[in-house]
Structures are given as structure tokens and as C-alpha cells.
Motif scaffolding. Sequence first.
Motif: not given
Length: 339
Positions: A151-179
Amino acid sequence: MKSKVQTAVKNKYENGDGPAKIYRDLAGVVSLQTIKLWIEMIKNTGSINLSSPSGCPRTVRTKPNISKVKWRLAKKKRVSTRELSANTNISRRSIQRILREDLGCFPYKKIKQPKLTDLQKAKRIKFVNWVLNNYTKEDTEKWLFTDEKYFDLDGVYNVQNDQVWAVSRAEADKKGGVHQKSKFPAKVMVWLSVCGKGLTMPVILEDETMNAERYIQDVLPIALKCGNNMLGTNWAYQQDGARPHTHSLSQKWCDDHFPAFIPKTRWPPNSPDLCPLDYSLWNELAQAMNWDHITTKAALVDEIKRSIKEVEKEKVLRSVRDFAVRLRSIQKNGGNYIR
């Protein structure tokens, strides 16, 4: 001719599914309102009868184009919609609609699994027959299944399921859209075991290394204590074919101290699909962990210990009981890997 989507809706409705479930199962291929209209037709007439196609006449999703896509898909099974579009001169959107609505196809990710040789398959069959001939389902619930995982500090990440719904890429990033992923994240090795009574306490190695000497000194005594406390004096210890496990000193320790254990000559190689931790419980543990709170190795260790207690007991018991089911499946499929 009725489309495959209409046939699917009719079959699902007749099997007792409601409009909302049918809509979810078809992944939005047709609208919920359309499904409700079709169900009304089925109630009134027993089938879906459209007097005329809705909307404009088809100019792209014609029978020749559908046949063309079907032929290319059969000829080359691994093909993207972008490649199909380029090869057929049909827009990508129309290709997607042909695949979903006319051919009833859905996209599936490739799944990684061990590649088994004929010899390994034969060993798996031999193991399965040995277990089924010598143990009942209730007996295998008294096995202490074990495994190790990083187990490492980066955690578990699934590119298919970990999605953020937003009106723009910038807003998605603010909502945690960057892993964010570290190049060399701090990690720990976790040893854990499970039986029909539940999960045991873990052994966490913070310096990440494991050899036979350390396995004997730090892990096996904990395994013996947990097994005796949970299962009494009649139980068996399971371990896979990792080098620290198969070392002669480790095998001797197991033979001398455990009521019974599965020796290296028995457990089949390349078989994570036979360990409840591998095929189920590691994932349950990872999902139970609050990764947002893990910023240090100490926090990671604390969260692992906390989350082991949070894994639902019913899921633990189901995963252990599934071992017997998997044995039968492997016996039927000739030793092949199962998911």
C-alpha cells in the motif's frame, strides 16, 4: 425488423425489470421516456410496433453500413470507434450508435490476468481434486488464507470510474479532478489473513522488505496466535508460492507449529484467483480506506489498521465461502483462470 434494443427492452420488462432499471442497464442507449412508451406498447399490444421510424429517414445507419461495421468488427475484434470511422467513412458518432443500437455491442476494458501454462493448469486441477476429496466446504472455512500486498500514499485510482462532473476542465480541477502521483511514493507491506471467522490483525512492515528470516520471526507467530484464537486447535494455514513462504526453514516452521498447513508441493502456482484476499478482500479494504486523510506513512499505517475493522463481515464470509465455488469452477473449466 425490430432492433436488438427493442428486443432487450421487451425481454427485460417481461423479466420484471422496471423502466429505470432497464434504462440503467442499457447505459442510456435510448431515453427513459422512450423506454416508458415502449413498455406501454407492450402492455397494450404485447410487442413494440412502430408505425414509422421516428425522426428523419436514415441516411447513414443503413443496412449496408451496419453490415459493413459488423463485418469489420468480426474481422478485427480489437478496434476503436475512431479506427472504424476512418475505415468506413462514417462519422464516429454514427459508428457508436450502430455498435450500441443496431448491433447491441458495449465497450469492455481488457482485464489483466495471469497467463497459465498447461503444466500450471494441470497442477491447479490436481490441487482442486485433492481439496474436494479431502475437505468439506465447512472445513475450508477453517483455513487461514494469507497474502501480502503493498500500500502506498498515492492510494487507489481508477481512470474509468473516478470521474468529476463539471462545466469546464478548470472547474473539474477545482473539484478534485487531478490525481497527483509521486514518482517514488512511500509504501508499506501488509500481511493479512482471513478465515470463516473474519479478518485477523495485520502485520505491517514499514521498511517494505520480506525474507524467510523475517517471515518466520515477525509473521508466522502472529498467524499462529490468530489462528488459535479464532479457530481453536483444528485449522490449516495457507500461503502462496512467494520465496519467503517456500523457503525450507519457513516450511519446517509451519510443519512444526501449525495444526495443519498447505505445503508448497500442494498450493498451485500463479493462482491468486484461489485466495479470498486476492480476488476480493484487498479491494474491499482499499475501498474502506479514507485516502484523503493519508499524507504520511504513519497515517497510512493507522488507516490500514482502522479500515480492516470496517470491512463488512458478510463480505468477508462470502469471499471465504466462494473458495469452494471457485474450486468447482476450475474443475469444470480445465484449470483455467477465473475472475
